[in-house]
Design a protein around this motif. Structure first.
Motif, PDB file in Angstrom:
ATOM      1  N   ALA A   6       0.830  -1.201   0.000  1.00 50.03           N
ATOM      2  CA  ALA A   6       0.000   0.000   0.000  1.00 50.03           C
ATOM      3  C   ALA A   6       0.867   1.254   0.000  1.00 50.03           C
ATOM      4  O   ALA A   6       1.918   1.292   0.631  1.00 50.03           O
ATOM      5  N   VAL A   7       0.435   2.283  -0.719  1.00 49.71           N
ATOM      6  CA  VAL A   7       1.127   3.566  -0.685  1.00 49.71           C
ATOM      7  C   VAL A   7       0.550   4.383   0.462  1.00 49.71           C
ATOM      8  O   VAL A   7      -0.615   4.231   0.837  1.00 49.71           O
ATOM      9  N   THR A   8       1.368   5.268   1.020  1.00 55.42           N
ATOM     10  CA  THR A   8       0.966   5.960   2.245  1.00 55.42           C
ATOM     11  C   THR A   8       1.175   7.471   2.186  1.00 55.42           C
ATOM     12  O   THR A   8       1.070   8.139   3.206  1.00 55.42           O
ATOM     13  N   ASP A   9       1.497   8.024   1.020  1.00 55.79           N
ATOM     14  CA  ASP A   9       1.689   9.472   0.929  1.00 55.79           C
ATOM     15  C   ASP A   9       1.174   9.954  -0.421  1.00 55.79           C
ATOM     16  O   ASP A   9       0.715   9.176  -1.260  1.00 55.79           O
ATOM     17  N   ARG A  10       1.245  11.255  -0.636  1.00 53.00           N
ATOM     18  CA  ARG A  10       0.687  11.817  -1.865  1.00 53.00           C
ATOM     19  C   ARG A  10       1.456  11.345  -3.095  1.00 53.00           C
ATOM     20  O   ARG A  10       0.868  11.081  -4.149  1.00 53.00           O
ATOM     21  N   ALA A  11       2.789  11.212  -2.974  1.00 51.98           N
ATOM     22  CA  ALA A  11       3.573  10.734  -4.116  1.00 51.98           C
ATOM     23  C   ALA A  11       3.113   9.346  -4.535  1.00 51.98           C
ATOM     24  O   ALA A  11       2.978   9.049  -5.730  1.00 51.98           O
TER      25      ALA A  11
END
Length: 477
Positions: A6-11
């Protein structure tokens, strides 16, 4: 290995949105379709789940999500989003409801399942927002979370099924240890980058394919792919045949392992200069050194009266080919300041004149921005989430599992769906970090085989910006 982390930041959000937008692009561009042609539904489904939007999200990001909700169903893309609509980011900021969506409102002890647009018939325009299924008129009791035992059982079955498709090991990509450093780079460089079925797949640095462009989302395996390439090249060619310039702008700084450290004094004997860290000035210094070497070689070509690196080698010049790797090049080229402008100019010069001087570029990024520079990059490697390095109508990288990539040697060109493409293969490649002892042994053997008089690479490390001296209460604290 079945799904990405899972991605966890805006980037990370932006990279996932880019992948989803690539998924929804039609196979045939709109202008080339017959007027009555409809977008073809995919035979696969992409499910995008947003558990929580990052705090730095912008109106433009939300508009991209809304557009995906509208275009997604026809392309087999579906969304599950918690917390929509979000709070307006600023006064007057419009936040649209997602089209064709079912709303589930969570209460303390139950949930309410709301309606969605629908039509009793199938008009050409699709569901009519004027007709809305009212939803369930009773509270809904949701099932409890699945047990950890069930989750482990299902996950284990999926992992076993993926492993049964074939497992590659780094040693499968390397030459026999008795034949290391046995190849010449006069006519080009070649290394095995993965397996297609049971057959090894090799990529080349030659006059026809001088540079590579690699794309993939965070966690897609770019570092693993690069390490496989580096060890493959450095076991086939000795330092008199191959030199490396390495620029690493990733947070992890994986290419630092090829330089001496306090814990391990060994280094990769092929490495000439290495820039590690997010400091763009350090990367610019390496590119300036590479540019000086490029102009030295141009002078050698001129003096010898030849036009190509192979002809220069045939004339007796014992100079190695150079591979320059720039990982996360977007960080180097972002902005319009002097560093970005100079770096872009140097990379363009190396890309344009590299094939004649034996200098080759490998540029990697999570979301490569379109640039005229990439016209020189005929080799495109799309890892999961990296379909942007291919042409817009080439969707062959749309559903790659981890550990796999699409290798295209025609600048990302696609072709008819389902047809065999001689310029494109899907390969699986190993994770070299799966066996740390093997990596350490490879690095040590390469280091011990170096010339005793050889020097370690020049390492450019971005230093932290010093904090201003504390004053007042901060100094007392």
């Amino acid at each position: 290995g079945v799904m990405p982390p899972a991605v966890t930041d805006r980037a990370g959000l932006l990279s996932v949105l880019s992948e989803a937008e690539h998924w929804t692009r039609p196979v045939r561009p709109e202008g080339q379709r017959r007027p009555a042609a409809k977008p073809r539904r995919r035979d696969r489904t992409m499910l995008l789940i947003v558990a929580s939007l990052p705090s730095a999200v912008t109106d433009e990001d939300l508009a991209r999500v809304t557009a995906l909700a509208q275009a997604g169903p026809a392309a087999g893309l579906h969304l599950v989003i918690a917390g929509w609509p979000p709070m307006p980011l600023r006064a007057g900021s419009p936040v649209e409801a997602l089209q064709s969506s079912t709303h589930v409102a969570l209460r303390t002890s139950h949930a309410l399942v709301g309606g969605m647009p629908f039509a009793t018939s199938a008009p050409p325009a699709g569901p009519s927002p004027a007709e809305v299924w009212p939803g369930l008129s009773v509270p809904v009791q949701l099932d409890s979370d699945p047990s950890s035992h069930l989750m482990q059982h299902v996950s284990g079955e999926l992992a076993d099924r993926l492993a049964a498709q074939g497992h590659a090991h780094l040693m499968d990509l390397l030459p026999d240890p008795d034949h290391w450093w046995a190849e010449s780079s006069a006519d080009g460089l070649s290394t095995t980058i993965g397996l297609s079925g049971d057959a090894p797949v090799s990529l080349h640095f030659t006059d026809l394919t001088p540079h590579w462009l690699v794309g993939g989302r965070a966690g897609a395996g770019k570092t693993a792919f690069l390490l496989n390439v580096l060890y493959g090249l450095c076991t086939r060619y000795d330092p008199d045949e191959l030199q490396l310039y390495l620029l690493d702008f990733t947070d992890g700084g994986a290419l630092r392992q090829f330089t001496p450290t306090e814990d391990d004094p060994s280094w990769l004997p092929h490495a000439i200069e290495v820039a590690v860290g997010a400091g763009r000035e350090t990367g610019l210094s390496v590119l300036q050194s590479l540019d000086r070497e490029l102009h030295r070689r141009l002078a050698l070509l001129n003096d010898a009266g030849v036009a190509r690196f192979g002809q220069l080698r045939a004339a007796g010049a014992l100079i190695p080919r150079i591979v320059c790797i720039v990982d996360e090049f977007n960080k180097l080229l972002s902005g319009t300041d002097e560093v970005s402008v100079q770096a872009a100019a140097l990379l363009e010069s190396a890309a344009r004149q590299g094939r004649a001087t034996g200098i080759h570029l490998v540029m990697c990024s999570q979301a490569p921005r379109s640039s005229p520079l990439f016209g020189q990059f005929l080799v495109r490697v799309a890892l999961p989430g990296g379909g942007d390095v291919l042409e817009a109508n080439n969707d062959s990288a749309a559903s790659l599992p981890l550990g796999c990539g699409v290798v295209n040697t025609a600048g990302g060109l696609g072709g008819p769906r389902g047809a065999t493409r001689g310029h494109e293969k899907t390969v699986r490649f190993p994770d070299p970090h799966a066996d740390a002892q093997v990596l350490s042994a490879l690095r040590q053997r390469l280091w011990q085989a170096r010339e005793p008089s050889s020097a370690p690479p020049l390492v450019h490390v971005a230093l932290p910006v010093p904090r201003p001296p504390a004053t007042g209460k901060e100094a007392l604290a």
